[in-house]
Design a protein around this motif. Structure first.
Motif, PDB file in Angstrom:
ATOM      1  N   SER A 110       6.154  25.172  -0.468  1.00 22.91           N
ATOM      2  CA  SER A 110       5.521  23.918  -0.493  1.00 22.91           C
ATOM      3  C   SER A 110       4.160  24.283  -0.308  1.00 22.91           C
ATOM      4  O   SER A 110       3.730  25.447   0.454  1.00 22.91           O
ATOM      5  CB  SER A 110       6.216  22.932   0.483  1.00 22.91           C
ATOM      6  N   GLY A 115       6.141  20.030   4.244  1.00 23.87           N
ATOM      7  CA  GLY A 115       6.774  19.953   3.023  1.00 23.87           C
ATOM      8  C   GLY A 115       6.444  18.489   2.486  1.00 23.87           C
ATOM      9  O   GLY A 115       5.702  17.999   2.628  1.00 23.87           O
ATOM     10  N   PHE A 117       9.730  20.714   0.674  1.00 25.25           N
ATOM     11  CA  PHE A 117       9.882  22.117  -0.147  1.00 25.25           C
ATOM     12  C   PHE A 117      10.828  22.271  -1.014  1.00 25.25           C
ATOM     13  O   PHE A 117      11.876  21.575  -1.075  1.00 25.25           O
ATOM     14  CB  PHE A 117      10.533  23.179   1.093  1.00 25.25           C
ATOM     15  N   GLU A 118      10.224  22.981  -2.054  1.00 30.30           N
ATOM     16  CA  GLU A 118      11.384  23.060  -3.397  1.00 30.30           C
ATOM     17  C   GLU A 118      11.962  24.281  -3.437  1.00 30.30           C
ATOM     18  O   GLU A 118      11.454  25.609  -2.945  1.00 30.30           O
ATOM     19  CB  GLU A 118      10.171  23.118  -4.578  1.00 30.30           C
TER      20      GLU A 118
END
Length: 407
Positions: A110, A115, A117-118
């Motif tokens: 991220s 976040g 978050f990916e």
């Protein structure tokens, strides 16, 4: 307007965040990355993470869901949990390292420390829970993971998403360090401090390798080998009659070092709250500190309302259990109390108070007494003290919500 009190647990009662890694990023705030228990459920961890941050260790921001297990498309197991995470920063990106019930670890990224978050994917070559990352002064990143003699360390490639397979080593052992799990590594004044769940102090028939209630540490001048056992930083035995494990980290915030750890509730080893204590670190040594209710604040005024959830020690059958009031608020109360049980609150600052006022709910004919530093109180009390509540009489269907002292 009442000033918020610094105390343990750090977060409001409704948040059960164990296994915390604490980091201070460029904005000067401290960020907590941990797993997330479901209150009252006898099991470790939910399937999502939240990130919390603060600029004073008293008032906290819940940044919401930062990552969910469903985002890890590569994981197809039936067990739905996210275990202890860590976070690292490099070149404008924050990397979240997480682990799943089958022992594999993944990484997500991220642009924000909070976040969301990916997911990037699984980290090949890692088999074992509790990933932790340390970036050295020269920019080399290291990752640590695993349990027992399966604990491992490796160098990360610059991508922060792959290990260098030929660099893998075993930094600690069960025989020398009583290592259980929960790796966390920090570099301080040229030395590497490896904080972990240490099982040497409390052996038991149920767990032949020892109860995991201590955070211990080892020290080396190399990030991957040569760690010398240092001792215990904190031991959470006694925080709840059913407690079993501990997991945490150390972090420097505004010039002071702290140990972040967790304490169990509800009478078993789950439903864990994050707590913190100030510590001293010098010349490769961390002095052990006790469990406290006051935590980062150092003391709690005797005249303040002191919630039952601040108890740092329980004996007998007393349990901290959750309850929801008419407005939907969540709080922990002392329940299942029987004659002879006690609850410890450490440390309370007195200024001449003489009387205990208790906030009880329910039926029965209970009697609550007090000990000051283990002795019966006599007359006005001044100074900083440990307070023990002693319970006698009939506590049937009664619970203790909190108390205060008055003059």
């Amino acid at each position: 307007m009442n000033t918020p009190l610094a105390h343990n647990p750090l977060l409001p009662d409704r948040y059960f965040i164990p296994d915390v890694e604490a980091h201070v990023w460029a904005d000067g705030r401290v960020y907590l990355y941990g797993s997330m228990d479901v209150p009252g459920r006898p099991g470790y961890c939910s399937d999502e993470y939240h990130v919390f941050s603060s600029d004073d260790l008293v008032t906290w921001t819940d940044h919401g869901v930062s990552f969910r297990l469903d985002q890890a498309k590569w994981y197809t197991g039936s067990a739905r949990a996210l275990y202890a995470p860590d976070c690292a920063y490099r070149d404008g990106t924050y990397y979240l390292y997480y682990c799943v019930p089958d022992g594999r670890c993944g990484v997500a990224r991220s642009a924000s420390p909070a976040g969301p978050f990916e997911d990037v994917g699984v980290i090949e070559g890692i088999s074992g829970i509790d990933p932790a990352v340390m970036i050295d002064d020269d920019g080399q990143a290291y990752i640590y993971w695993g349990q027992f003699d399966g604990v491992r360390a490796a160098k990360l490639r610059d991508s922060m998403t792959e290990i260098i397979p030929e660099s893998v080593t075993q930094p600690l052992t069960v025989a020398e360090h009583d290592f259980h799990e929960g790796s966390s590594v920090k570099k301080i004044d040229g030395l590497y401090y490896f904080v972990y769940t240490d099982t040497h102090r409390h052996k038991s028939p149920a767990h032949s390798y020892g109860m995991a209630t201590c955070l211990g540490y080892a020290v080396s001048d190399d990030p991957m080998k040569g760690f010398r056992y240092g001792g215990v930083i904190i031991d959470n035995l006694g925080c709840d009659p059913g407690t079993w494990n501990n997991h945490g980290s150390i972090c420097k915030f505004k010039g002071q070092w702290y140990v972040f750890y967790h304490r169990s509730t509800h009478g078993f080893e789950f439903s864990r709250h994050v707590c913190a204590e100030p510590i001293t670190i010098a010349d490769g040594h961390i002095a052990e500190v006790p469990l406290t209710s006051s935590g980062v604040g150092g003391s709690i005024p005797a005249g303040a309302y002191i919630p039952a959830s601040l108890a740092c020690g329980l004996t007998g059958h007393a349990r901290l259990k959750g309850s929801t009031d008419a407005d939907g608020g969540y709080s922990l109360t002392l329940e299942e109390i029987r004659p002879g049980d006690t609850a410890v609150f450490r440390y309370i600052a007195f200024d001449g108070e003489t009387h205990l006022h208790i906030d009880l709910k329910g039926d029965g004919r209970p009697a609550v007494g007090i000990l000051i530093d283990g002795q019966p109180a006599a007359g006005p009390v001044t100074g900083l003290h440990e307070v023990t509540l002693t319970f006698n009489g009939d506590f049937t269907d009664a619970s203790l919500r909190g108390f205060t002292f008055i003059k």
